[in-house]
Write a protein that holds these residues in place. Sequence first.
Motif, mmCIF file in Angstrom:
data_model
loop_
_atom_site.group_PDB
_atom_site.id
_atom_site.type_symbol
_atom_site.label_atom_id
_atom_site.label_comp_id
_atom_site.label_asym_id
_atom_site.label_seq_id
_atom_site.Cartn_x
_atom_site.Cartn_y
_atom_site.Cartn_z
ATOM 1 N N VAL A 199 1.138 -1.076 0.014
ATOM 2 C CA VAL A 199 0.125 0.415 0.080
ATOM 3 C C VAL A 199 0.614 0.922 -0.487
ATOM 4 O O VAL A 199 1.499 1.665 1.431
ATOM 5 N N ASP A 200 0.771 1.978 -1.369
ATOM 6 C CA ASP A 200 1.430 3.316 -1.017
ATOM 7 C C ASP A 200 0.818 4.341 -0.033
ATOM 8 O O ASP A 200 -0.148 4.769 0.205
ATOM 9 N N LEU A 201 1.985 5.015 0.920
ATOM 10 C CA LEU A 201 1.444 5.236 2.059
ATOM 11 C C LEU A 201 1.759 7.349 1.617
ATOM 12 O O LEU A 201 2.788 7.522 1.537
ATOM 13 N N ASP A 202 0.496 8.272 0.985
ATOM 14 C CA ASP A 202 0.544 9.059 0.621
ATOM 15 C C ASP A 202 -0.389 9.415 1.725
ATOM 16 O O ASP A 202 -1.042 9.090 1.567
ATOM 17 N N TYR A 248 -4.413 8.455 16.461
ATOM 18 C CA TYR A 248 -2.903 9.072 16.381
ATOM 19 C C TYR A 248 -3.169 10.150 16.329
ATOM 20 O O TYR A 248 -1.865 11.201 17.063
ATOM 21 N N ARG A 266 13.629 13.899 1.991
ATOM 22 C CA ARG A 266 13.501 12.481 2.005
ATOM 23 C C ARG A 266 14.411 11.076 2.926
ATOM 24 O O ARG A 266 15.661 11.863 1.644
ATOM 25 N N PRO A 299 -4.676 9.255 8.447
ATOM 26 C CA PRO A 299 -4.020 9.025 9.530
ATOM 27 C C PRO A 299 -4.766 8.614 10.055
ATOM 28 O O PRO A 299 -6.444 8.769 10.878
ATOM 29 N N ASP A 300 -4.564 7.370 11.634
ATOM 30 C CA ASP A 300 -5.039 6.971 11.590
ATOM 31 C C ASP A 300 -6.219 7.790 13.778
ATOM 32 O O ASP A 300 -4.982 9.306 13.938
ATOM 33 N N SER A 306 -3.255 10.252 0.260
ATOM 34 C CA SER A 306 -4.461 9.616 0.193
ATOM 35 C C SER A 306 -4.902 9.064 1.498
ATOM 36 O O SER A 306 -5.727 8.213 1.330
ATOM 37 N N VAL A 307 -4.000 8.392 2.365
ATOM 38 C CA VAL A 307 -4.265 7.250 3.005
ATOM 39 C C VAL A 307 -4.645 8.532 4.722
ATOM 40 O O VAL A 307 -3.690 9.122 5.469
ATOM 41 N N ASP A 349 11.683 14.493 4.671
ATOM 42 C CA ASP A 349 9.836 15.248 4.709
ATOM 43 C C ASP A 349 10.274 15.709 3.383
ATOM 44 O O ASP A 349 11.494 16.061 2.358
#
Length: 255
Positions: A9-12, A21, A53, A17-18, A14-15, A95
Motif C-alpha cells: 500500500v502506498d502511504l501518501d 494517533y 526525504r 491518519p489513524d 490519500s491515506v 520530508d
Amino acid sequence: MPAIDAQLVDLDASVPPDAEYARIDEKWRTRLLERFPFLVARVGEAAVPLDAREDTIRNQESNWANFVVDQMRGAFGKPHADLAFINSGTLRIDDYIIDDITFEDIGRTFGFSSYLRYMTMTGGQFRIVLEAGYRGTGPSKGYFPQVSGFRVCVDRSRPDGDRIVSMQLPGEAGWAEIDSDRRYGVVVPDFLFRGGDGYDFPTEVEASRPGSELVYLVLDAIIGAQAEGRAIGEPVDPGNPRIVILEEPGAPCWP
C-alpha cells in the motif's frame, strides 16, 4: 506450512491518519507551539519542492542537501573552500519542503549541532577520505556523502576503498579530474573530522578549530534570499549531476 498474504500500500496523502494517533499528535503539537510559537514563522520560500526525504538524501543527490552543503564552502570567508561534503545523517527532516520555509523546517532538518572545520589536503588524501562514504552494501546509509564544489562517480561493484571512478572540479576549460598532488581547501563537519560515521582523516592534516555552526549558515542564507525577494533551491540537473552511482560496471560516468 503457514501462508502469508501481503499487499503493498502506498502511504501518501490519500491515506487518512489513524484517528487516535492524530488526536495524540495534535495534543503534543499544540503544546509545542504554545511554548515555541515562532516555529511556524516563514523564513523563506522554496523555488521548487526540496527533497529532504531520508530515502533520497541517504542514497543519491538531493536538492535540499545541495543547498545546505553549498553554504559550507564559504563558512570560513574568502577564498571559499574548493570542496565540501556532509554525511547525510546530519539532515533529519525526512520530508519535502514545499512553498514556505519555516523555522520548523530548519529545526527538523538539524536535530543536533553541526560545527564545521576548514583544512587543506591533497586531492589524493581527499579521495581516500571520501571512499568511506561508499563502503558496504545496502541502501540508506547515514554516512552517504552529499557534496559541493565537485562531482563524483562511483562503481559499487568494485571493492571497498576503490569505488570512486572519477572526481572532477569545474574550470574555465570544463570539468577536470581532481589532481592527486594538488592541495585543496576543504570544509567538513567537525563530527566527521573526529572520525564520526567511519571517516578517517590523515593525522598530518591540520584543521581549524570547530566553528560556523551549519544550521545558522543555512538560516542566514535563506533569510538573506528572502530579503532580496529570491526563492531558494533548484531541481537536481540530470544533465550535470553531482553524484553518479553506476548501474553497470564500465558505464560512462557523465551524460
